[in-house]
Design an enzyme around this catalytic site. Structure first.
Site, mmCIF file in Angstrom:
data_model
loop_
_atom_site.group_PDB
_atom_site.id
_atom_site.type_symbol
_atom_site.label_atom_id
_atom_site.label_comp_id
_atom_site.label_asym_id
_atom_site.label_seq_id
_atom_site.Cartn_x
_atom_site.Cartn_y
_atom_site.Cartn_z
ATOM 1 C CB CYS A 70 -0.969 -0.003 1.182
ATOM 2 S SG CYS A 70 -0.237 -0.456 2.759
ATOM 3 N NE ARG A 97 2.075 -9.713 4.823
ATOM 4 C CZ ARG A 97 0.766 -9.649 4.609
ATOM 5 N NH1 ARG A 97 -0.031 -10.527 5.209
ATOM 6 N NH2 ARG A 97 0.261 -8.736 3.812
ATOM 7 C CD GLN A 127 -0.569 -9.263 -0.128
ATOM 8 O OE1 GLN A 127 0.062 -8.216 -0.200
ATOM 9 N NE2 GLN A 127 -1.446 -9.499 0.825
ATOM 10 C CG ASP A 163 -2.070 -5.558 -2.292
ATOM 11 O OD1 ASP A 163 -3.261 -5.383 -1.992
ATOM 12 O OD2 ASP A 163 -1.128 -5.255 -1.544
ATOM 13 C CG HIS A 185 -3.784 -0.323 -2.106
ATOM 14 N ND1 HIS A 185 -2.756 -1.143 -2.545
ATOM 15 C CD2 HIS A 185 -3.955 -0.600 -0.779
ATOM 16 C CE1 HIS A 185 -2.320 -1.869 -1.526
ATOM 17 N NE2 HIS A 185 -3.030 -1.562 -0.453
ATOM 18 C CE LYS A 212 -9.107 -9.084 8.436
ATOM 19 N NZ LYS A 212 -7.873 -9.856 8.214
ATOM 20 C CG HIS A 239 -5.764 -1.424 2.209
ATOM 21 N ND1 HIS A 239 -4.416 -1.171 2.343
ATOM 22 C CD2 HIS A 239 -6.401 -0.417 2.862
ATOM 23 C CE1 HIS A 239 -4.242 -0.068 3.054
ATOM 24 N NE2 HIS A 239 -5.442 0.407 3.388
#
Length: 647
Positions: free
Chosen positions: A346, A375, A393, A395, A397, A476, A522
């Site tokens: 992000c 991670r 991911q 991912d 935004h 979320k 997100h």
């Protein structure tokens, strides 16, 4: 509700039931008495109770007016109580059999069963021990031992377990810091536990030990290695048998085994735990999936972006990750400057947003990145592709005005619905709310949570509330897939964030000419690509649909006479975009077909003298079904037609 009612000279307490009705009982009555008064069937099914909302044993005395809800065996909570008692039964059996060789630690109920962790320097458990442990469990269950709760002082409990040599129990009590703790006894076995439990061991009718694995004490690799015995328990043997059949099917579908057999990926301790090494077929499978993702995002108005793998630590402090997430991050130093290896994508996306002045006319902006993150997952929780330390991911935004937020959330929900339909997944939905460790104002959290709930209500999706499990910056929506074995997998998520745009001072110029703050969503659709591939492998049992299969067909010749023609067909199919391999080995045709089936290749194209003379191939599906002979061009079109809906 009046406090007491007098009946025949006895001051009665009033018990309110879930339907709102009130019944009088003598003081000292128990939830078991309440169940018996309501019917023999309920008395047989009841395993625990809630007294004024607090979980309690059926033997708990009722000494005041209260609300009582009986927990029955056919409920999730009832099954959890059943399995938790079974965990104590297993620990009891292990202590009976191995005595001081073994120390007990913890034994919770989990989804589909329970486990208990044991410490031993002298005995290593293996599946060969299971029959002996199960036999002792059966004896203890048949003895119908009462399961009795008692409360003692912290000092008494520490002295008791220290005298028994149970040092892990002593540590648990010391860390709890409570002045009093509860113990449960059954026969000569005693355990530290909050409860509740079944009234006696005789209620346990069907159980099975399933596997043994290593687990660090409290999940920390710096602590001692324990031995975790997994097991399951059901109210009757028929349910247990059905579950064990599903478990056997799950073993056959295990993505770690299939990953090796299909030569898709591997892990190597020389590289590091939790780091995936993709082999050619696995890398191709991943590429097909990622290309599909890019096409689907571009169709829905997303822009492709890419950010760096490391960002200055000061930026992670601004975002709140350093204070709230750093135990999951890796850090490094470059030219004396501290950098954080990104666990999320992000920050770069917000920097892209800040690179220009934005108008309300520019919004929404949808930034999509197949971003690789790292991670620090504890080694005890790493599990094949499903829990790794380095992953990618899908991912994105979305930065939008508050007025656009509802439409953008619904757009993501539609995206998830469409994609999961392609893979044949049904799914369930949860709303995860503010955790204890979080940033942002109460007002922003309330606005974000309300927006997610409203969108779900509008589109008619049922959901459950998962209290306190949101991201540290916002609530979320979590999407849990249901696979072919009806197991749940967390993949897609939508997080609503009013906080990070504030921290990074993101603005846009509104219709009024003033600066306003955008909202950020997100979201991931598949989630981690590694995890999703692991789920896909198990869902399809390695039999990928044609569009996703890394090898779609194999050309096999009957004898060397057809080798040249087989090579020509192979070249023709490959040039047309079919993912095809060639098998010209001097082996019997049946052997080559069986091997292709073992590799789960969708089609085998058999070439003998007749096919060579006719200029055709004879396709055979991996299930054994034979198709009519067709020309190589016709087979190319056949493949394109089957795959076109995903292109």
């Amino acid at each position: 509700m009046p406090l007491f009612v007098r009946a025949e000279g006895v001051v009665m307490i009033q018990v309110q039931l879930p339907d709102g009705s009130i019944k009088p009982f003598p003081p000292g009555s128990t939830p078991r008495d309440v169940a018996a008064a309501l019917g023999a069937g309920l008395a047989r099914q009841a395993v625990a109770a809630r007294i004024d909302g607090q979980l309690a044993d059926l033997s708990t005395p009722l000494d005041r007016d209260c609300r009582v809800e009986l927990i029955t065996l056919d409920s999730p909570q009832g099954l959890e109580v059943y399995r938790h008692t079974a965990a104590h039964l297993m620990a009891h059996a292990v202590k009976d059999l191995y005595g001081d060789e073994v120390q007990v630690t913890i034994g919770p109920a989990i989804e589909n069963g329970f486990y208990y962790d044991f410490y031993s320097e002298r005995h290593t458990f293996s599946p060969e021990d299971f029959e002996r442990i199960e036999a002792r469990m059966t004896e203890l269950a048949a003895a119908d031992l009462p399961v009795v709760r008692e409360e003692v002082s912290r000092e008494q409990a520490i002295a008791l377990f220290r005298s028994m040599g149970e040092t892990y129990k002593v540590q648990l009590i010391e860390d709890l810091g409570e002045p009093r703790v509860s113990l449960y006894r059954q026969g000569d076995f005693v355990d530290l536990c909050r409860g509740p439990h079944l009234p006696s061991t005789g209620r346990l009718r069907a159980f099975k030990l399933t596997s043994v694995a290593g687990a660090y004490w409290r999940g920390d690799e710096k602590n001692a290695m324990l031995q975790r015995i997994y097991a399951t328990a059901f109210p009757d043997k028929k349910e247990l048998k059905a579950y064990l059949a599903r478990l056997e099917e799950a073993r056959k579908r295990d993505h770690r085994r299939l990953g090796r057999e299909l030569d898709l990926f591997s892990f190597n301790e020389e590289a590091g735990a939790g780091l995936v090494i993709w082999h050619p077929k696995g890398a191709l499978l991943r590429t097909i999936l990622e290309d599909f993702e890019r096409r689907e995002h571009l169709k829905r108005g997303y822009d492709l972006v890419m950010g760096p793998q490391i960002l200055r630590t000061e930026l992670w402090k601004t975002s709140g990750h350093f204070d709230n997430y750093r135990e999951n991050m890796y850090f490094t130093e470059v030219d004396g400057q501290s950098y954080g290896i990104k666990p999320m994508n992000c920050l770069s996306h917000m920097l892209i947003y800040k690179s220009h002045m934005r108008s309300y006319r520019d919004l929404p902006l949808r930034y999509f990145e197949l971003g690789t993150v790292h991670r620090h997952e504890k080694s005890g929780v790493l599990h094949g592709l499903l829990r790794v330390r380095g992953f990618t991911q899908d991912d994105a935004h979305i930065l939008c005005t508050p007025e656009q937020l509802d439409g953008e959330i619904k757009g993501v929900l539609e995206f998830v619905r469409d994609v999961m339909g392609i893979f044949g997944f049904e799914y369930e939905v949860e709303i995860s709310t503010r955790p204890a460790k979080s940033i942002g104002s109460d007002l922003d959290w309330e606005r974000a949570t309300k927006a997610l709930l409203q969108a779900l209500d509008d589109v008619g999706l049922c959901y459950e509330i998962n209290e306190g499990d949101g991201a540290f910056y916002g609530p979320k929506i979590d999407i849990k897939l249901k696979d072919a074995l009806d197991r749940r997998w967390q993949c897609a998520t939508i997080q609503c964030d009013f906080t990070l745009p504030e921290r990074f001072d993101l603005t846009y110029v509104g219709k009024d000419g003033e600066r306003h703050r955008p909202v950020m969503l997100h979201r991931v659709v598949l989630g981690a690509i590694e995890r999703f591939i692991g789920v896909l492998i198990e869902h399809y049992a390695g039999n990928f649909p044609l569009w996703l299969a890394p090898v779609q067909a194999v050309v096999v010749n009957v004898t060397d006479n057809q080798a040249a023609y087989a090579e020509a067909v192979h070249r023709q199919l490959r040039a047309a975009g079919v993912r095809v391999k060639l098998d010209l080995r001097n082996e019997k045709l049946g052997f080559k077909i069986r091997e292709a089936q073992f590799e789960k290749i969708p089609y085998m194209l058999v070439i003998g003298d007749k096919e060579m003379a006719d200029g055709t191939v004879s396709p055979r599906y991996r299930s054994g079904q034979n198709l009519s002979p067709m020309t190589p061009d016709a087979f190319v079109q056949f493949v394109l037609d089957e795959c076109k809906q995903y292109r």
